[in-house]
Design a protein around this motif. Structure first.
Motif, PDB file in Angstrom:
ATOM      1  N   LYS A 327     -25.623  21.065  48.094  1.00 29.41           N
ATOM      2  CA  LYS A 327     -26.163  20.024  47.203  1.00 29.41           C
ATOM      3  C   LYS A 327     -25.550  20.071  45.808  1.00 29.41           C
ATOM      4  CE  LYS A 327     -29.157  18.770  50.375  1.00 29.41           C
ATOM      5  NZ  LYS A 327     -29.204  17.416  50.947  1.00 29.41           N
ATOM      6  N   GLY A 328     -25.037  21.205  45.442  1.00 28.74           N
ATOM      7  CA  GLY A 328     -24.457  21.336  44.107  1.00 28.74           C
ATOM      8  C   GLY A 328     -25.481  21.799  43.087  1.00 28.74           C
ATOM      9  N   ALA A 329     -24.959  22.328  41.970  1.00 24.03           N
ATOM     10  CA  ALA A 329     -25.841  22.839  40.926  1.00 24.03           C
ATOM     11  C   ALA A 329     -26.642  21.713  40.291  1.00 24.03           C
ATOM     12  CB  ALA A 329     -25.027  23.572  39.861  1.00 24.03           C
ATOM     13  N   VAL A 330     -26.023  20.529  40.187  1.00 24.11           N
ATOM     14  CA  VAL A 330     -26.731  19.388  39.614  1.00 24.11           C
ATOM     15  C   VAL A 330     -27.272  18.522  40.753  1.00 24.11           C
ATOM     16  CG1 VAL A 330     -26.542  17.360  38.127  1.00 24.11           C
ATOM     17  CG2 VAL A 330     -25.263  19.441  37.560  1.00 24.11           C
ATOM     18  N   SER A 331     -28.498  18.833  41.157  1.00 27.02           N
ATOM     19  CA  SER A 331     -29.114  18.090  42.265  1.00 27.02           C
ATOM     20  C   SER A 331     -30.616  18.282  42.156  1.00 27.02           C
ATOM     21  CB  SER A 331     -28.619  18.644  43.617  1.00 27.02           C
ATOM     22  OG  SER A 331     -29.041  19.985  43.773  1.00 27.02           O
ATOM     23  N   PRO A 332     -31.376  17.324  42.713  1.00 27.41           N
ATOM     24  CA  PRO A 332     -32.832  17.483  42.656  1.00 27.41           C
ATOM     25  C   PRO A 332     -33.281  18.741  43.385  1.00 27.41           C
ATOM     26  CG  PRO A 332     -32.192  15.489  43.896  1.00 27.41           C
ATOM     27  CD  PRO A 332     -30.964  16.039  43.285  1.00 27.41           C
ATOM     28  N   GLU A 333     -32.591  19.077  44.492  1.00 30.12           N
ATOM     29  CA  GLU A 333     -32.983  20.251  45.265  1.00 30.12           C
ATOM     30  C   GLU A 333     -32.821  21.526  44.446  1.00 30.12           C
ATOM     31  OE1 GLU A 333     -30.890  17.896  46.241  1.00 30.12           O
ATOM     32  OE2 GLU A 333     -31.747  16.989  48.062  1.00 30.12           O
ATOM     33  N   THR A 334     -31.691  21.629  43.721  1.00 28.11           N
ATOM     34  CA  THR A 334     -31.467  22.820  42.896  1.00 28.11           C
ATOM     35  C   THR A 334     -32.477  22.882  41.760  1.00 28.11           C
ATOM     36  OG1 THR A 334     -29.129  22.908  43.464  1.00 28.11           O
ATOM     37  CG2 THR A 334     -29.778  23.996  41.423  1.00 28.11           C
ATOM     38  N   ALA A 335     -32.770  21.726  41.152  1.00 23.80           N
ATOM     39  CA  ALA A 335     -33.763  21.699  40.066  1.00 23.80           C
ATOM     40  C   ALA A 335     -35.096  22.256  40.580  1.00 23.80           C
ATOM     41  CB  ALA A 335     -33.938  20.277  39.538  1.00 23.80           C
ATOM     42  N   ALA A 336     -35.509  21.787  41.761  1.00 24.14           N
ATOM     43  CA  ALA A 336     -36.782  22.249  42.318  1.00 24.14           C
ATOM     44  C   ALA A 336     -36.756  23.747  42.588  1.00 24.14           C
ATOM     45  CB  ALA A 336     -37.105  21.481  43.599  1.00 24.14           C
ATOM     46  N   ALA A 337     -35.667  24.215  43.198  1.00 24.06           N
ATOM     47  CA  ALA A 337     -35.578  25.643  43.527  1.00 24.06           C
ATOM     48  C   ALA A 337     -35.538  26.505  42.271  1.00 24.06           C
ATOM     49  CB  ALA A 337     -34.348  25.905  44.394  1.00 24.06           C
ATOM     50  N   MET A 338     -34.905  25.996  41.228  1.00 24.23           N
ATOM     51  CA  MET A 338     -34.867  26.742  39.965  1.00 24.23           C
ATOM     52  C   MET A 338     -36.266  26.890  39.378  1.00 24.23           C
ATOM     53  SD  MET A 338     -31.486  25.110  38.072  1.00 24.23           S
ATOM     54  CE  MET A 338     -31.855  25.853  36.476  1.00 24.23           C
ATOM     55  N   ALA A 339     -37.008  25.784  39.352  1.00 25.87           N
ATOM     56  CA  ALA A 339     -38.363  25.834  38.786  1.00 25.87           C
ATOM     57  C   ALA A 339     -39.240  26.784  39.599  1.00 25.87           C
ATOM     58  CB  ALA A 339     -38.968  24.434  38.738  1.00 25.87           C
ATOM     59  N   GLU A 340     -39.122  26.678  40.927  1.00 24.44           N
ATOM     60  CA  GLU A 340     -39.936  27.555  41.775  1.00 24.44           C
ATOM     61  C   GLU A 340     -39.527  29.014  41.594  1.00 24.44           C
ATOM     62  OE1 GLU A 340     -39.235  25.585  45.492  1.00 24.44           O
ATOM     63  OE2 GLU A 340     -40.435  23.840  44.851  1.00 24.44           O
ATOM     64  N   THR A 354     -34.267  22.552  34.226  1.00 19.79           N
ATOM     65  CA  THR A 354     -33.329  21.465  33.932  1.00 19.79           C
ATOM     66  C   THR A 354     -31.982  21.809  34.540  1.00 19.79           C
ATOM     67  OG1 THR A 354     -32.565  22.537  31.905  1.00 19.79           O
ATOM     68  CG2 THR A 354     -34.355  20.949  31.670  1.00 19.79           C
ATOM     69  N   THR A 355     -31.364  20.818  35.139  1.00 14.71           N
ATOM     70  CA  THR A 355     -29.966  20.987  35.531  1.00 14.71           C
ATOM     71  C   THR A 355     -29.302  19.614  35.441  1.00 14.71           C
ATOM     72  OG1 THR A 355     -28.422  21.796  37.206  1.00 14.71           O
ATOM     73  CG2 THR A 355     -30.429  20.760  38.051  1.00 14.71           C
ATOM     74  N   GLY A 356     -28.156  19.568  34.796  1.00 11.87           N
ATOM     75  CA  GLY A 356     -27.517  18.279  34.582  1.00 11.87           C
ATOM     76  C   GLY A 356     -26.160  18.433  33.931  1.00 11.87           C
ATOM     77  N   VAL A 357     -25.647  17.320  33.456  1.00 15.57           N
ATOM     78  CA  VAL A 357     -24.307  17.298  32.875  1.00 15.57           C
ATOM     79  C   VAL A 357     -24.436  16.874  31.409  1.00 15.57           C
ATOM     80  CG1 VAL A 357     -21.950  16.444  33.143  1.00 15.57           C
ATOM     81  CG2 VAL A 357     -23.458  16.547  35.132  1.00 15.57           C
ATOM     82  N   ASP A 363     -19.115  16.564  35.816  1.00 16.01           N
ATOM     83  CA  ASP A 363     -18.885  17.822  36.531  1.00 16.01           C
ATOM     84  C   ASP A 363     -17.905  17.640  37.685  1.00 16.01           C
ATOM     85  OD1 ASP A 363     -20.345  16.693  38.542  1.00 16.01           O
ATOM     86  OD2 ASP A 363     -21.932  18.211  38.559  1.00 16.01           O
ATOM     87  N   GLU A 364     -17.615  18.744  38.386  1.00 19.51           N
ATOM     88  CA  GLU A 364     -16.563  18.698  39.395  1.00 19.51           C
ATOM     89  C   GLU A 364     -16.947  17.820  40.605  1.00 19.51           C
ATOM     90  OE1 GLU A 364     -19.288  21.897  40.446  1.00 19.51           O
ATOM     91  OE2 GLU A 364     -18.341  21.317  38.581  1.00 19.51           O
ATOM     92  N   ARG A 365     -18.264  17.549  40.753  1.00 21.74           N
ATOM     93  CA  ARG A 365     -18.679  16.661  41.842  1.00 21.74           C
ATOM     94  C   ARG A 365     -18.736  15.200  41.414  1.00 21.74           C
ATOM     95  NH1 ARG A 365     -21.983  19.362  46.307  1.00 21.74           N
ATOM     96  NH2 ARG A 365     -21.467  21.545  45.980  1.00 21.74           N
TER      97      ARG A 365
END
Lengths: 419, 419
Positions: A327-340, A354-357, A363-365
């Motif tokens: 999914k990449g570092a900037v993705s809703p899934e990563t944001a959720a996993a980071m918060a959890e 928070t994760t974004g550009v 970003d590279e994606r």
């Protein structure tokens, strides 16, 4: 009697453009709140002749002169001497200030001997009211001479701001015969022009009280102001308009006369005895910084992980490596996993991520600059929202933090999240 | 001939303190670089009488007047009309500007009809040089009248900055016969007055080049400036003094013409291909925030753990619980364990940690406000230093971060650490 004021800022660094004149801004805000009409700002360099010229001009057009800067111990700090001369005041040695200066150098700065000119700062105009400097060495002062009230404040912005509050404002309060009372509505989630459109009728029709919007970094400040003989009278004058504003803007108002979203969120958490942690990528520690800017924040803010590199999102927060890869570092899934991950790591009731550009480059994606995912994890599950925060790096980061804090505010108050 | 300039900023919002006068700052920087001596800044409200008064004063003391603000289409935009009158110039309709204004409204802003006063912006002083506005609707201009060069620039900072570069600077270049060149020495670890004491002789004796110190938040900026016919000549004039400053201040100078300690540290890490992580208690994310303020910082800054609560120092960084209990969260031992914990957690070459009492109150063990331990962990072991960072919360945090970054700078350059 209405007073008119001139602010005279002394400092070659201002004329060279090294710094913006935030002292004049801070003094202007304070004086406006007192109902004193600021008519002029003048900036002049560290040059006694020109400071005198500026004073001569100011005397023709104002009855309050507030000087900022040039009170320190170095040879270019000439404001006190020059203004005392201009107003025919002798400088006298002020022993309590000298004691404070010695104390500061010996005990807090641990210097072995007093620098040559340190005690010059303790010479003050005869008969003046001395303003203590709670953040530095140079005291300020206020006095009346030749039909003018003259105040001197130090140049370093933190010192100027503190002395304004503790010294200058009380001094000036006694000179003003009316009070200006304001309510500051802090609004997040709507722009200045939309806000203005919603309230245009009342803005245009009311003269006292007045209602005016100001754009702030990513939010809007709406100021309701009444001029009256007393605070009570002003309050009564403002009440109908205040109700109208609340009706129109509802929960877009995150607070009244508060400093910031973090202050509101921190207060709500404190009331509930709950705690927060953070997991930040693109905002790089700004949530943590803003939460811990508040004194006493340790009761509610446990800490946060800044996971700027992709591997650190796995190492520190336990974000699944496959998820990061797919999914990449900037993705809703990563944001959720980071918060959890942060919620579990710190053992907090809530965690924001928070994760974004933030830019300047995408970003590279190929995710565009300004795209930020914010997640909020709690015992009730995790919500993620996508925001566009603009393409200017610092502004993007600051707006992303506002979105994160506002999500938490809405969760704590049981309000719906923005779409 | 040497020119002296006054900047006249027009706008009630400045006098109310709604915004800082960054236009005056931007214009000052640009003029200083051209070798034009900026002697005065004046701010006045949207009031034609007072604008005229300000112009009358400026004519007595400057030969270049740069006005900012009040060029737009609304009723309080009065600068052009008022200044044209003051200098006896007729306003004439400038068709190319009108064309641009129409284009902007119809094509870019998609308005259906031109707002009432939009074309007022196309009326400009007869015979002036028109400055195109690349970011907005209102053009600026420059003209000579009555022995004075008068320039008008728009108020919105982005428009003002752009027009400075494309319109005002080229216009002014032709007036100036000298350049002003500066070297900015950035100094950490010594106060402004001690710095001055060390360099007083040369500061007082030299007129061109000049050498002057400026206090910045917890550090000192020392500016060496020469006025000469060309950049080369200025460089040659400054060289002896520059060498003298380097000899006296040595490694207290962390950079010349750089922005910040974090920029220097980030550059050094980049050169070496090394990485940094942080573990912050009292600074609450400010190391991380400042490192990630720099675009491209992901190459060197992996992330950081903000462990604000005591349990989180154990949970996140693995600091030994017995150590925390026996020595306390604010102790050199905890600082060292935090740095080592962050280094392992993020897998970084270096880790910086901070733990201390940022205030406003001392901690439960009686550690005084302002006491901060900073540790630096690397492959060569861990060093810890104790600092006193003052009792103002925000300043204490910012100074503690400066100390941490300077410790890393010294480590990277193989310099000794401060006592």
């Amino acid at each position: 009697m209405t007073h008119t004021a001139e602010i005279l800022s002394v400092g070659t660094e201002l004329l060279l453009g090294n710094i913006a004149n935030t002292d004049a801004q801070d003094v202007s805000v304070a004086l406006s709140e007192l109902g004193i009409d600021v008519r002029w700002h003048t900036v002049v360099g560290d040059n006694p002749e020109r400071v005198k010229q500026a004073v001569a001009v100011a005397r023709t057009r104002a009855d309050i002169l507030i000087a900022t800067g040039g009170l320190g111990p170095t040879y270019d700090d000439l404001t006190k001497k020059t203004l005392a001369e201009a107003f025919g005041k002798k400088l006298v040695f002020h022993e309590p200030s000298a004691r404070k200066i010695r104390e500061l150098y010996f005990q807090r700065l641990k210097t072995e001997e007093l620098p040559d000119h340190a005690l010059l700062q303790a010479w003050l105009p005869e008969g003046c009211t001395v303003f203590e400097n709670s953040c530095g060495t140079a005291p300020g002062c206020g006095f009346e001479a030749g039909g003018m009230h003259v105040l001197m404040l130090p140049g370093p912005p933190s010192e100027c701001r503190a002395m304004l509050r503790t010294g200058a404002v009380p001094y000036l309060k006694s000179l003003s015969d009316s009070v200006l009372v304001s309510r500051n509505f802090r609004i997040f989630g709507i722009g200045e022009s939309s806000c203005e459109q919603l309230l245009r009728d009342v803005m245009e029709s009311s003269e006292n009280p007045t209602l005016a919007p100001y754009a702030k970094e990513g939010e809007v400040l709406l100021r309701l102001t009444a001029k009256a003989g007393s605070e009570e009278e002003a309050g009564a004058m403002m009440a109908p308009l205040e109700n109208h504003v609340r009706e129109i803007l509802g929960d877009l108002i995150y607070g009244v006369d508060v400093d910031s979203l973090e202050q509101v969120v921190s207060g709500l958490l404190k009331e509930r005895g709950q705690t927060l942690a953070s997991a930040e990528s693109c905002t790089g520690g700004l949530i943590a910084k803003r939460m811990t800017d508040l004194p006493g924040s340790s009761a509610v803010f446990l800490g946060g992980a800044v996971t700027y590199s992709t591997p650190s999102k796995h190492r520190v927060l336990g974000v699944d490596e496959t998820l990061l890869r797919e999914k990449g570092a900037v993705s809703p899934e990563t944001a959720a996993a980071m918060a959890e991950g942060a919620r579990a790591l710190y053992g907090a009731d809530y965690a924001l991520s928070t994760t974004g550009v933030a830019g300047p480059d995408s970003d590279e994606r190929g995710n565009p600059v300004g795209l930020v995912y914010v997640a909020l994890a709690s015992g009730r599950g995790t919500v993620v929202r996508e925001f566009r925060c603009g393409s200017v790096r610092a502004r993007c980061r600051s707006i992303a933090v506002n979105h994160a804090l506002d999500m938490l505010r809405r969760e704590l108050l049981g309000l719906s999240q923005p779409e």
